[in-house]
Design a protein around this motif. Structure first.
Motif, mmCIF file in Angstrom:
data_model
loop_
_atom_site.group_PDB
_atom_site.id
_atom_site.type_symbol
_atom_site.label_atom_id
_atom_site.label_comp_id
_atom_site.label_asym_id
_atom_site.label_seq_id
_atom_site.Cartn_x
_atom_site.Cartn_y
_atom_site.Cartn_z
ATOM 1 N N ALA A 103 11.711 11.668 0.005
ATOM 2 C CA ALA A 103 11.208 11.302 -1.326
ATOM 3 C C ALA A 103 9.711 11.582 -1.443
ATOM 4 O O ALA A 103 9.225 11.937 -2.520
ATOM 5 C CB ALA A 103 11.504 9.836 -1.622
ATOM 6 N N GLY A 104 8.978 11.433 -0.344
ATOM 7 C CA GLY A 104 7.545 11.700 -0.344
ATOM 8 C C GLY A 104 7.198 13.160 -0.138
ATOM 9 O O GLY A 104 6.040 13.513 0.035
ATOM 10 N N PHE A 108 0.190 12.169 -9.306
ATOM 11 C CA PHE A 108 -0.633 13.376 -9.303
ATOM 12 C C PHE A 108 -1.327 13.662 -7.984
ATOM 13 O O PHE A 108 -2.138 14.554 -7.899
ATOM 14 C CB PHE A 108 -1.684 13.294 -10.422
ATOM 15 C CG PHE A 108 -1.071 13.123 -11.771
ATOM 16 C CD1 PHE A 108 -0.294 14.129 -12.333
ATOM 17 C CD2 PHE A 108 -1.223 11.944 -12.470
ATOM 18 C CE1 PHE A 108 0.295 13.965 -13.569
ATOM 19 C CE2 PHE A 108 -0.640 11.773 -13.712
ATOM 20 C CZ PHE A 108 0.127 12.794 -14.258
ATOM 21 N N SER A 109 -1.026 12.883 -6.963
ATOM 22 C CA SER A 109 -1.672 13.091 -5.675
ATOM 23 C C SER A 109 -0.623 13.372 -4.609
ATOM 24 O O SER A 109 -0.121 12.459 -3.958
ATOM 25 C CB SER A 109 -2.511 11.871 -5.283
ATOM 26 O OG SER A 109 -3.080 12.082 -4.009
ATOM 27 N N ALA A 110 -0.302 14.650 -4.446
ATOM 28 C CA ALA A 110 0.704 15.025 -3.450
ATOM 29 C C ALA A 110 0.303 14.599 -2.038
ATOM 30 O O ALA A 110 1.140 14.078 -1.305
ATOM 31 C CB ALA A 110 0.979 16.524 -3.513
ATOM 32 N N PRO A 111 -0.970 14.780 -1.631
ATOM 33 C CA PRO A 111 -1.317 14.334 -0.276
ATOM 34 C C PRO A 111 -1.144 12.822 -0.094
ATOM 35 O O PRO A 111 -0.637 12.382 0.937
ATOM 36 C CB PRO A 111 -2.791 14.733 -0.123
ATOM 37 C CG PRO A 111 -2.981 15.844 -1.087
ATOM 38 C CD PRO A 111 -2.080 15.519 -2.250
ATOM 39 N N LEU A 112 -1.538 12.036 -1.093
ATOM 40 C CA LEU A 112 -1.392 10.584 -0.981
ATOM 41 C C LEU A 112 0.076 10.188 -0.901
ATOM 42 O O LEU A 112 0.443 9.322 -0.103
ATOM 43 C CB LEU A 112 -2.067 9.888 -2.164
ATOM 44 C CG LEU A 112 -2.096 8.364 -2.095
ATOM 45 C CD1 LEU A 112 -2.751 7.873 -0.815
ATOM 46 C CD2 LEU A 112 -2.821 7.805 -3.315
ATOM 47 N N LYS A 113 0.935 10.846 -1.689
ATOM 48 C CA LYS A 113 2.378 10.577 -1.611
ATOM 49 C C LYS A 113 2.902 10.859 -0.211
ATOM 50 O O LYS A 113 3.667 10.084 0.342
ATOM 51 C CB LYS A 113 3.150 11.453 -2.610
ATOM 52 C CG LYS A 113 3.239 10.908 -3.987
ATOM 53 C CD LYS A 113 4.209 11.692 -4.820
ATOM 54 C CE LYS A 113 3.721 13.083 -5.064
ATOM 55 N NZ LYS A 113 4.387 13.782 -6.157
ATOM 56 N N ARG A 114 2.489 11.996 0.347
ATOM 57 C CA ARG A 114 2.960 12.361 1.687
ATOM 58 C C ARG A 114 2.456 11.374 2.742
ATOM 59 O O ARG A 114 3.210 10.966 3.620
ATOM 60 C CB ARG A 114 2.554 13.796 2.021
ATOM 61 C CG ARG A 114 3.420 14.822 1.306
ATOM 62 C CD ARG A 114 3.213 16.214 1.861
ATOM 63 N NE ARG A 114 1.891 16.736 1.572
ATOM 64 C CZ ARG A 114 1.546 17.342 0.448
ATOM 65 N NH1 ARG A 114 2.427 17.514 -0.501
ATOM 66 N NH2 ARG A 114 0.321 17.804 0.270
ATOM 67 N N TYR A 115 1.186 10.987 2.668
ATOM 68 C CA TYR A 115 0.653 10.022 3.633
ATOM 69 C C TYR A 115 1.372 8.684 3.513
ATOM 70 O O TYR A 115 1.683 8.047 4.519
ATOM 71 C CB TYR A 115 -0.853 9.832 3.449
ATOM 72 C CG TYR A 115 -1.680 11.059 3.752
ATOM 73 C CD1 TYR A 115 -1.360 11.911 4.807
ATOM 74 C CD2 TYR A 115 -2.779 11.380 2.976
ATOM 75 C CE1 TYR A 115 -2.106 13.039 5.079
ATOM 76 C CE2 TYR A 115 -3.542 12.509 3.241
ATOM 77 C CZ TYR A 115 -3.200 13.328 4.293
ATOM 78 O OH TYR A 115 -3.943 14.444 4.554
ATOM 79 N N ALA A 116 1.621 8.260 2.294
ATOM 80 C CA ALA A 116 2.337 6.999 2.078
ATOM 81 C C ALA A 116 3.751 7.089 2.642
ATOM 82 O O ALA A 116 4.241 6.149 3.276
ATOM 83 C CB ALA A 116 2.375 6.653 0.589
ATOM 84 N N ALA A 117 4.409 8.218 2.426
ATOM 85 C CA ALA A 117 5.769 8.410 2.931
ATOM 86 C C ALA A 117 5.801 8.365 4.455
ATOM 87 O O ALA A 117 6.663 7.722 5.055
ATOM 88 C CB ALA A 117 6.335 9.735 2.421
ATOM 89 N N ILE A 118 4.845 9.038 5.085
ATOM 90 C CA ILE A 118 4.769 9.021 6.545
ATOM 91 C C ILE A 118 4.492 7.600 7.030
ATOM 92 O O ILE A 118 5.117 7.122 7.986
ATOM 93 C CB ILE A 118 3.689 10.010 7.044
ATOM 94 C CG1 ILE A 118 4.142 11.449 6.767
ATOM 95 C CG2 ILE A 118 3.402 9.791 8.537
ATOM 96 C CD1 ILE A 118 3.038 12.484 6.931
ATOM 97 N N GLY A 119 3.584 6.912 6.360
ATOM 98 C CA GLY A 119 3.273 5.534 6.740
ATOM 99 C C GLY A 119 4.473 4.617 6.617
ATOM 100 O O GLY A 119 4.729 3.799 7.505
ATOM 101 N N ALA A 172 0.832 -1.208 0.000
ATOM 102 C CA ALA A 172 0.000 0.000 0.000
ATOM 103 C C ALA A 172 0.869 1.262 0.000
ATOM 104 O O ALA A 172 0.587 2.222 -0.724
ATOM 105 C CB ALA A 172 -0.936 -0.002 1.202
ATOM 106 N N GLY A 173 1.925 1.253 0.802
ATOM 107 C CA GLY A 173 2.844 2.400 0.820
ATOM 108 C C GLY A 173 3.520 2.599 -0.520
ATOM 109 O O GLY A 173 3.685 3.726 -0.984
ATOM 110 N N ALA A 174 3.908 1.511 -1.164
ATOM 111 C CA ALA A 174 4.542 1.600 -2.483
ATOM 112 C C ALA A 174 3.585 2.196 -3.505
ATOM 113 O O ALA A 174 3.968 3.070 -4.301
ATOM 114 C CB ALA A 174 5.005 0.213 -2.936
ATOM 115 N N VAL A 175 2.346 1.745 -3.478
ATOM 116 C CA VAL A 175 1.338 2.287 -4.406
ATOM 117 C C VAL A 175 1.131 3.776 -4.139
ATOM 118 O O VAL A 175 1.062 4.583 -5.068
ATOM 119 C CB VAL A 175 0.008 1.503 -4.283
ATOM 120 C CG1 VAL A 175 -1.116 2.200 -5.021
ATOM 121 C CG2 VAL A 175 0.193 0.078 -4.809
ATOM 122 N N GLY A 176 1.053 4.149 -2.868
ATOM 123 C CA GLY A 176 0.889 5.563 -2.520
ATOM 124 C C GLY A 176 2.056 6.418 -2.964
ATOM 125 O O GLY A 176 1.867 7.518 -3.494
#
Length: 136
Positions: free
Chosen positions: A121-122, A61-72, A52-56
């Motif tokens: 990176a996120g 095109f989704s900066a918030p999703l990238k950031r949430y994935a990076a934090i996760g 899930a983190g890798a997909v995020g």
């Protein structure tokens, strides 16, 4: 450009790690500390979390999703650190020293770097590459 390349590299790394957690959990179960409840379920869910983190992270095109994935993923790397320490201790207790210090010391040093790399990176943080502004 470099940040995006590292983000993709981490996404591939975590997707592969997640796959291996799901496809062959046995090596991960052997290094899971005894105090972890329901180790098989924990290993399964860690695989899901990595994927899930890798997909995020891979979302262009989704900066918030990238950031949430990076934090996760950064939190995930912190949470699995006890398993890495346990693996280190178990290996060094073996008569043949297992994988040895040549494997474990870089792995221990890499863990906080991986936490930072996920956050950088996120695009959660810019340190230490933040641009300086001139004050007048």
């Amino acid at each position: 450009m470099i940040r995006a390349a590292f983000r993709w590299l981490l996404a591939v790394f975590y997707a592969a790690a997640g796959y291996f957690h799901l496809a062959n959990p046995e090596p991960f179960l052997t290094i899971t500390p005894e105090w972890v409840p329901w180790p098989a379920a924990v290993i399964w869910w860690t695989g899901i979390a990595e994927i899930a983190g890798a997909v995020g992270l891979a979302q262009p095109f989704s900066a918030p999703l990238k950031r949430y994935a990076a934090i996760g993923l950064a939190l995930y790397a912190v949470c699995v650190f006890p398993a890495n320490i346990n693996h280190f201790a178990m290996d060094l207790a073996r008569k043949d020293s297992g994988a040895g210090l040549v494997y474990h010391i870089p792995r221990m040093v890499a863990q906080p770097i991986i936490v930072w790399l996920a956050l950088w990176a996120g695009e959660v943080l810019d340190w230490p590459f933040a641009r300086r502004t001139k004050s007048t």
